[in-house]
Design a protein around this motif. Structure first.
Motif, PDB file in Angstrom:
ATOM      1  N   PRO A  52      43.092  38.888  45.894  1.00  0.00           N
ATOM      2  CA  PRO A  52      43.729  37.954  44.938  1.00  0.00           C
ATOM      3  C   PRO A  52      43.505  38.367  43.476  1.00  0.00           C
ATOM      4  CG  PRO A  52      42.530  36.736  46.607  1.00  0.00           C
ATOM      5  CD  PRO A  52      42.188  38.175  46.794  1.00  0.00           C
ATOM      6  N   HIS A  53      42.347  38.939  43.199  1.00  0.00           N
ATOM      7  CA  HIS A  53      42.059  39.387  41.841  1.00  0.00           C
ATOM      8  C   HIS A  53      42.930  40.586  41.462  1.00  0.00           C
ATOM      9  CE1 HIS A  53      39.802  40.390  38.242  1.00  0.00           C
ATOM     10  NE2 HIS A  53      39.686  41.625  38.710  1.00  0.00           N
ATOM     11  N   TYR A  54      43.051  41.543  42.394  1.00  0.00           N
ATOM     12  CA  TYR A  54      43.812  42.763  42.093  1.00  0.00           C
ATOM     13  C   TYR A  54      45.325  42.513  42.051  1.00  0.00           C
ATOM     14  CZ  TYR A  54      39.472  45.252  42.974  1.00  0.00           C
ATOM     15  OH  TYR A  54      38.178  45.703  42.920  1.00  0.00           O
ATOM     16  N   LEU A  55      45.834  41.710  42.967  1.00  0.00           N
ATOM     17  CA  LEU A  55      47.277  41.515  43.047  1.00  0.00           C
ATOM     18  C   LEU A  55      47.804  40.391  42.157  1.00  0.00           C
ATOM     19  CD1 LEU A  55      47.947  42.005  46.854  1.00  0.00           C
ATOM     20  CD2 LEU A  55      48.201  43.660  45.018  1.00  0.00           C
ATOM     21  N   PHE A  56      47.017  39.314  42.046  1.00  0.00           N
ATOM     22  CA  PHE A  56      47.511  38.145  41.325  1.00  0.00           C
ATOM     23  C   PHE A  56      46.741  37.860  40.039  1.00  0.00           C
ATOM     24  CE2 PHE A  56      48.078  37.284  45.947  1.00  0.00           C
ATOM     25  CZ  PHE A  56      49.443  37.556  45.980  1.00  0.00           C
ATOM     26  N   ASN A  57      45.815  38.774  39.701  1.00  0.00           N
ATOM     27  CA  ASN A  57      45.025  38.667  38.477  1.00  0.00           C
ATOM     28  C   ASN A  57      44.288  37.331  38.397  1.00  0.00           C
ATOM     29  OD1 ASN A  57      43.952  39.858  36.266  1.00  0.00           O
ATOM     30  ND2 ASN A  57      45.620  39.288  34.889  1.00  0.00           N
ATOM     31  N   SER A  58      43.772  36.862  39.527  1.00  0.00           N
ATOM     32  CA  SER A  58      43.020  35.606  39.536  1.00  0.00           C
ATOM     33  C   SER A  58      41.635  35.836  38.936  1.00  0.00           C
ATOM     34  CB  SER A  58      42.902  35.056  40.952  1.00  0.00           C
ATOM     35  OG  SER A  58      41.989  35.831  41.695  1.00  0.00           O
ATOM     36  N   THR A  59      40.993  34.779  38.554  1.00  0.00           N
ATOM     37  CA  THR A  59      39.682  34.901  37.923  1.00  0.00           C
ATOM     38  C   THR A  59      38.560  35.055  38.941  1.00  0.00           C
ATOM     39  OG1 THR A  59      39.505  32.497  37.872  1.00  0.00           O
ATOM     40  CG2 THR A  59      40.351  33.580  35.888  1.00  0.00           C
ATOM     41  N   GLY A  60      38.824  34.733  40.185  1.00  0.00           N
ATOM     42  CA  GLY A  60      37.810  34.874  41.220  1.00  0.00           C
ATOM     43  C   GLY A  60      37.617  36.331  41.604  1.00  0.00           C
ATOM     44  N   TYR A  61      36.417  36.836  41.378  1.00  0.00           N
ATOM     45  CA  TYR A  61      36.103  38.222  41.711  1.00  0.00           C
ATOM     46  C   TYR A  61      34.706  38.253  42.313  1.00  0.00           C
ATOM     47  CZ  TYR A  61      35.208  43.213  41.234  1.00  0.00           C
ATOM     48  OH  TYR A  61      34.913  44.530  41.492  1.00  0.00           O
ATOM     49  N   VAL A  62      34.560  38.932  43.450  1.00  0.00           N
ATOM     50  CA  VAL A  62      33.265  39.080  44.100  1.00  0.00           C
ATOM     51  C   VAL A  62      32.785  40.501  43.823  1.00  0.00           C
ATOM     52  CG1 VAL A  62      32.014  38.952  46.281  1.00  0.00           C
ATOM     53  CG2 VAL A  62      34.000  37.491  45.908  1.00  0.00           C
ATOM     54  N   GLU A  63      31.555  40.624  43.349  1.00  0.00           N
ATOM     55  CA  GLU A  63      30.990  41.937  43.000  1.00  0.00           C
ATOM     56  C   GLU A  63      30.910  42.831  44.234  1.00  0.00           C
ATOM     57  OE1 GLU A  63      30.226  43.075  39.990  1.00  0.00           O
ATOM     58  OE2 GLU A  63      30.870  41.192  39.104  1.00  0.00           O
ATOM     59  N   ASN A  64      31.118  44.125  44.016  1.00  0.00           N
ATOM     60  CA  ASN A  64      31.100  45.093  45.111  1.00  0.00           C
ATOM     61  C   ASN A  64      29.742  45.152  45.806  1.00  0.00           C
ATOM     62  OD1 ASN A  64      33.736  45.753  44.553  1.00  0.00           O
ATOM     63  ND2 ASN A  64      33.182  47.448  43.214  1.00  0.00           N
ATOM     64  N   ILE A  65      28.669  45.022  45.036  1.00  0.00           N
ATOM     65  CA  ILE A  65      27.335  45.082  45.646  1.00  0.00           C
ATOM     66  C   ILE A  65      27.116  43.910  46.601  1.00  0.00           C
ATOM     67  CG2 ILE A  65      26.192  43.908  43.710  1.00  0.00           C
ATOM     68  CD1 ILE A  65      24.601  46.697  45.732  1.00  0.00           C
ATOM     69  N   ALA A  66      27.628  42.748  46.256  1.00  0.00           N
ATOM     70  CA  ALA A  66      27.486  41.577  47.137  1.00  0.00           C
ATOM     71  C   ALA A  66      28.288  41.774  48.415  1.00  0.00           C
ATOM     72  CB  ALA A  66      27.935  40.317  46.413  1.00  0.00           C
ATOM     73  N   ILE A  67      29.496  42.274  48.266  1.00  0.00           N
ATOM     74  CA  ILE A  67      30.336  42.508  49.451  1.00  0.00           C
ATOM     75  C   ILE A  67      29.715  43.584  50.335  1.00  0.00           C
ATOM     76  CG2 ILE A  67      32.588  43.313  50.248  1.00  0.00           C
ATOM     77  CD1 ILE A  67      33.742  42.173  47.607  1.00  0.00           C
ATOM     78  N   SER A  68      29.294  44.681  49.723  1.00  0.00           N
ATOM     79  CA  SER A  68      28.709  45.791  50.484  1.00  0.00           C
ATOM     80  C   SER A  68      27.451  45.357  51.218  1.00  0.00           C
ATOM     81  CB  SER A  68      28.373  46.956  49.549  1.00  0.00           C
ATOM     82  OG  SER A  68      29.512  47.418  48.896  1.00  0.00           O
ATOM     83  N   THR A  69      26.586  44.643  50.539  1.00  0.00           N
ATOM     84  CA  THR A  69      25.315  44.250  51.148  1.00  0.00           C
ATOM     85  C   THR A  69      25.512  43.210  52.248  1.00  0.00           C
ATOM     86  OG1 THR A  69      24.176  44.704  49.077  1.00  0.00           O
ATOM     87  CG2 THR A  69      23.026  43.345  50.671  1.00  0.00           C
ATOM     88  N   TRP A  70      26.252  42.161  51.961  1.00  0.00           N
ATOM     89  CA  TRP A  70      26.393  41.087  52.943  1.00  0.00           C
ATOM     90  C   TRP A  70      27.268  41.488  54.128  1.00  0.00           C
ATOM     91  CZ3 TRP A  70      23.603  36.858  53.419  1.00  0.00           C
ATOM     92  CH2 TRP A  70      22.838  36.452  52.327  1.00  0.00           C
TER      93      TRP A  70
END
Length: 183
Positions: A52-70
């Protein structure tokens, strides 16, 4: 280096066009890492969660480190639990107390070890799990003499190569030694 490897492949038209150690774009790429799809999978997962952030420029963004770790930590826990349960059930122990004790130990102590969760973005975490699976398959193959099991060796080695470049050398050493002993 590995977090950089994951991050730089997100939203790129061409993957792996940078040096892993320095981050320089267009620099020569190390051939030992050509078969590691684990980091590309993690990059895709980071992109997918943030679509949603990349395609629709929404403000919700999850950090890569959080995604990678969890996400990779959960994947590791699920796969390692499946491997541990399969190995423990294979031996069919008569004493159920010992069987359940080993099961609880492997699932809750060695499976939730901090290093395995916090550094699950690092593909080498899966190396020990896949070596364990490879040794177990070799044991099954030697004990039961089922030729179909030897074809699974290729799949486990391919999965290990997708996670860790050093898995190639380790798996060949394990296979050579186990097959030498079997003869």
């Amino acid at each position: 280096m590995y977090l950089n490897y994951i991050s730089q492949n997100i939203n790129n038209k061409h993957i792996n066009l940078f040096n892993l150690y320095t981050g320089l774009v267009g620099a020569e790429w190390d051939s030992l890492y050509l078969y590691q799809g684990y980091y590309h999978f993690t990059s895709f997962l980071c992109w997918l969660i943030n679509i949603p952030h990349y395609l629709f420029n929404s403000t919700g963004y999850v950090e890569n480190i959080a995604i990678s770790t969890w996400s990779m930590g959960m994947l590791y826990n699920i796969l390692s639990s499946m491997v541990f349960i399969s190995i423990i059930k294979y031996f069919k122990w008569e004493n159920k107390v010992i069987e359940y004790s080993v099961l609880i130990f492997t699932l809750f102590f060695s499976n939730f070890y901090y290093l395995r969760i916090a550094f699950s973005f690092y593909g080498n975490m899966f190396r020990t799990l896949l070596i364990t699976l490879l040794i177990f398959l070799i044991y099954q193959w030697a004990k039961e003499e089922k030729d179909q099991l030897k074809y699974l060796f290729v799949l486990v080695v391919a999965a290990g190569l997708a996670c860790s470049s050093s898995f190639l050398f380790i798996s060949f050493t394990v296979l050579f030694n186990c097959l030498f002993i079997h003869q």
